[in-house]
Motif scaffolding. Structure first.
Motif, PDB file in Angstrom:
ATOM      1  N   GLU A 155       0.825  -1.213   0.000  1.00 11.43           N
ATOM      2  CA  GLU A 155       0.000   0.000   0.000  1.00 11.43           C
ATOM      3  C   GLU A 155       0.857   1.260   0.000  1.00 11.43           C
ATOM      4  OE1 GLU A 155      -2.450  -0.585   3.408  1.00 11.43           O
ATOM      5  OE2 GLU A 155      -3.899  -1.855   2.341  1.00 11.43           O
ATOM      6  N   LEU A 156       1.963   1.239   0.704  1.00 13.55           N
ATOM      7  CA  LEU A 156       2.854   2.407   0.714  1.00 13.55           C
ATOM      8  C   LEU A 156       3.454   2.652  -0.664  1.00 13.55           C
ATOM      9  CD1 LEU A 156       4.489   1.720   4.157  1.00 13.55           C
ATOM     10  CD2 LEU A 156       3.415   3.900   3.537  1.00 13.55           C
ATOM     11  N   ASN A 160      -1.498   4.347  -1.062  1.00 18.26           N
ATOM     12  CA  ASN A 160      -2.830   4.282  -0.449  1.00 18.26           C
ATOM     13  C   ASN A 160      -2.790   3.635   0.939  1.00 18.26           C
ATOM     14  OD1 ASN A 160      -2.304   1.664  -1.195  1.00 18.26           O
ATOM     15  ND2 ASN A 160      -4.130   1.385  -2.437  1.00 18.26           N
ATOM     16  N   TYR A 161      -1.785   4.017   1.724  1.00 19.12           N
ATOM     17  CA  TYR A 161      -1.603   3.439   3.055  1.00 19.12           C
ATOM     18  C   TYR A 161      -2.205   4.352   4.118  1.00 19.12           C
ATOM     19  CZ  TYR A 161       0.917   1.616   7.178  1.00 19.12           C
ATOM     20  OH  TYR A 161       1.259   1.090   8.391  1.00 19.12           O
ATOM     21  N   GLU A 162      -2.954   3.765   5.038  1.00 15.59           N
ATOM     22  CA  GLU A 162      -3.513   4.499   6.165  1.00 15.59           C
ATOM     23  C   GLU A 162      -3.093   3.839   7.470  1.00 15.59           C
ATOM     24  OE1 GLU A 162      -7.704   5.011   6.003  1.00 15.59           O
ATOM     25  OE2 GLU A 162      -7.668   6.250   4.188  1.00 15.59           O
ATOM     26  N   TYR A 163      -2.875   4.675   8.485  1.00 12.68           N
ATOM     27  CA  TYR A 163      -2.558   4.177   9.819  1.00 12.68           C
ATOM     28  C   TYR A 163      -3.400   4.940  10.823  1.00 12.68           C
ATOM     29  CZ  TYR A 163       0.197   2.228  13.657  1.00 12.68           C
ATOM     30  OH  TYR A 163       0.599   1.554  14.780  1.00 12.68           O
ATOM     31  N   GLU A 164      -4.233   4.217  11.551  1.00 12.06           N
ATOM     32  CA  GLU A 164      -5.155   4.800  12.518  1.00 12.06           C
ATOM     33  C   GLU A 164      -5.961   5.941  11.894  1.00 12.06           C
ATOM     34  OE1 GLU A 164      -3.140   5.784  16.151  1.00 12.06           O
ATOM     35  OE2 GLU A 164      -2.857   3.670  16.685  1.00 12.06           O
ATOM     36  N   GLY A 165      -6.432   5.659  10.675  1.00  9.30           N
ATOM     37  CA  GLY A 165      -7.325   6.593  10.010  1.00  9.30           C
ATOM     38  C   GLY A 165      -6.652   7.739   9.281  1.00  9.30           C
ATOM     39  N   ARG A 166      -5.329   7.809   9.331  1.00 14.36           N
ATOM     40  CA  ARG A 166      -4.622   8.897   8.666  1.00 14.36           C
ATOM     41  C   ARG A 166      -3.837   8.390   7.472  1.00 14.36           C
ATOM     42  NH1 ARG A 166       0.780  12.056  10.140  1.00 14.36           N
ATOM     43  NH2 ARG A 166       0.643  13.681   8.587  1.00 14.36           N
ATOM     44  N   GLN A 167      -3.952   9.101   6.349  1.00 14.27           N
ATOM     45  CA  GLN A 167      -3.165   8.767   5.163  1.00 14.27           C
ATOM     46  C   GLN A 167      -1.700   9.077   5.436  1.00 14.27           C
ATOM     47  OE1 GLN A 167      -4.458   7.685   2.117  1.00 14.27           O
ATOM     48  NE2 GLN A 167      -2.474   7.598   1.107  1.00 14.27           N
ATOM     49  N   ILE A 168      -0.840   8.094   5.160  1.00 13.68           N
ATOM     50  CA  ILE A 168       0.600   8.261   5.376  1.00 13.68           C
ATOM     51  C   ILE A 168       1.324   7.985   4.068  1.00 13.68           C
ATOM     52  CG2 ILE A 168       2.622   7.322   6.558  1.00 13.68           C
ATOM     53  CD1 ILE A 168       0.880   6.842   8.978  1.00 13.68           C
ATOM     54  N   THR A 169       2.254   8.852   3.738  1.00 11.55           N
ATOM     55  CA  THR A 169       3.017   8.735   2.493  1.00 11.55           C
ATOM     56  C   THR A 169       4.480   8.439   2.808  1.00 11.55           C
ATOM     57  OG1 THR A 169       1.556  10.289   1.372  1.00 11.55           O
ATOM     58  CG2 THR A 169       3.713   9.919   0.370  1.00 11.55           C
TER      59      THR A 169
END
Length: 325
Positions: A155-156, A160-169
């Motif tokens: 996903e990274l 399109n990676y999310e962690y605890e509801g936040r989009q992370i790039t």
């Protein structure tokens, strides 16, 4: 054999083989780690000149006979020493790490060397149990998380990676993302790769099973993704190539002794299926047979001859045999 597979095998056999290099970065007798790392760069440069498709390096920890503990660091150096050959890991040992850190490191490499970076991942410990504990804690617990870790990396790389509801790039964001490959020796690893839609490398040189069923399972279960629209497979095979059969056999015997000392691998692991030994024409013929058997056109070559010059010569002879016509 069905008609479509037969057609694919015929087409594969008519095309030149693609060959790549997997370097364990050995520290040979009378050498130190600095010299071994310089030899890795030299091998990458020669592989590029000879026409090899990829140069990959493996990750190991606290093994006196092997020098690469941080593939991403050595790859940054190799990238600066080469021009166009694809470079990558074979493999980053994912259970030791968080997906974000791995993706960031390889996004950095892909930003420095666009269109050239391969991220190969595996789930082996790469060292003794105590070393794994020192590196990342309970390794078995981390291995159980492998599907989650792989999903995170995938996903990274796709953004399109999310962690605890936040989009992370994973930054920096490269112009061309790394190619994702999963390395393995059985159907479990093949299933992971197929589910992700990633490339798969079957490690024949370290497997106790033949690869036909493993590769067939990968292709049949493959799910197209942004990573790859079609299944892509490579076979990693050990090779010792020399001008004569006698010299090849001598080098193979020396190689077996070195592997046992460097990584604890048993001498019995060296046999015909795991290691192709012979003259350039003989090794080429064996690779062509494997190409037809496995329906692959690319092999990544592992050559652990305990002599840097003889190792380079083996790669030179093999390239000349495969691409001289």
């Amino acid at each position: 054999m069905n008609v479509e597979l037969a057609k694919n095998l015929d087409e594969a056999s008519s095309e030149p083989l693609k060959l790549s290099v997997l370097d364990l970065v050995p520290v040979l007798e009378q050498a130190d780690s600095a010299y071994a790392l310089n030899q890795a760069a030299a091998l990458a440069q020669i592989a590029e000149r000879l026409g090899y498709t990829r140069y990959w390096i493996a990750e190991h920890h606290d093994m006196p006979g092997l020098a690469c503990t941080a593939p991403e660091v050595l790859l940054a150096h190799i990238g600066a020493k080469t021009q166009h050959i694809r470079i990558g890991s074979g493999a980053v040992l994912l259970p030791h790490y968080k997906p974000l850190k791995v993706a960031e490191a390889f996004h950095m490499l892909a930003s420095l060397y666009p269109g050239r970076i391969d991220l190969g991942v595996g789930r082996a410990p790469g060292g003794a149990a105590e070393v794994s504990l020192a590196l990342s804690g309970n390794f078995l617990e981390n291995v159980w998380k492998m599907p989650e870790l792989l999903k995170g990396v995938s996903e990274l790389l796709q953004g399109n990676y999310e962690y605890e509801g936040r989009q992370i790039t994973a930054r920096p964001v490269p112009p061309i993302p790394p190619e994702l490959w999963l390395l393995g020796t059985n159907q479990k690893s093949a299933a992971y790769a197929a589910e992700l839609g990633a490339g798969y490398v079957f490690g024949q040189f370290m497997s106790d099973v033949a690869g036909e069923e493993v590769l067939r399972a990968y292709r049949e279960a493959f799910v197209p993704s942004k990573l790859s629209a079609v299944p892509r497979a490579i076979v990693a095979v050990g090779v010792v190539c020399a001008e004569t059969e006698q010299e090849a056999a001598r080098l193979a015997a020396a190689m077996a002794s070195f592997q046992q000392e460097a990584s604890g691998e048993e001498r019995s692991a060296v046999h015909e299926r795991k290691l192709l030994i012979g003259t350039p024409a003989g090794v080429r013929s064996k690779l062509e047979q494997l190409s037809r058997l496995y329906n692959v056109d690319e092999f990544i070559i592992v050559t652990m001859i305990p002599d840097y010059s003889a190792r380079l010569r083996s790669f030179e002879l093999l390239a000349a045999a495969c691409w001289s016509e």
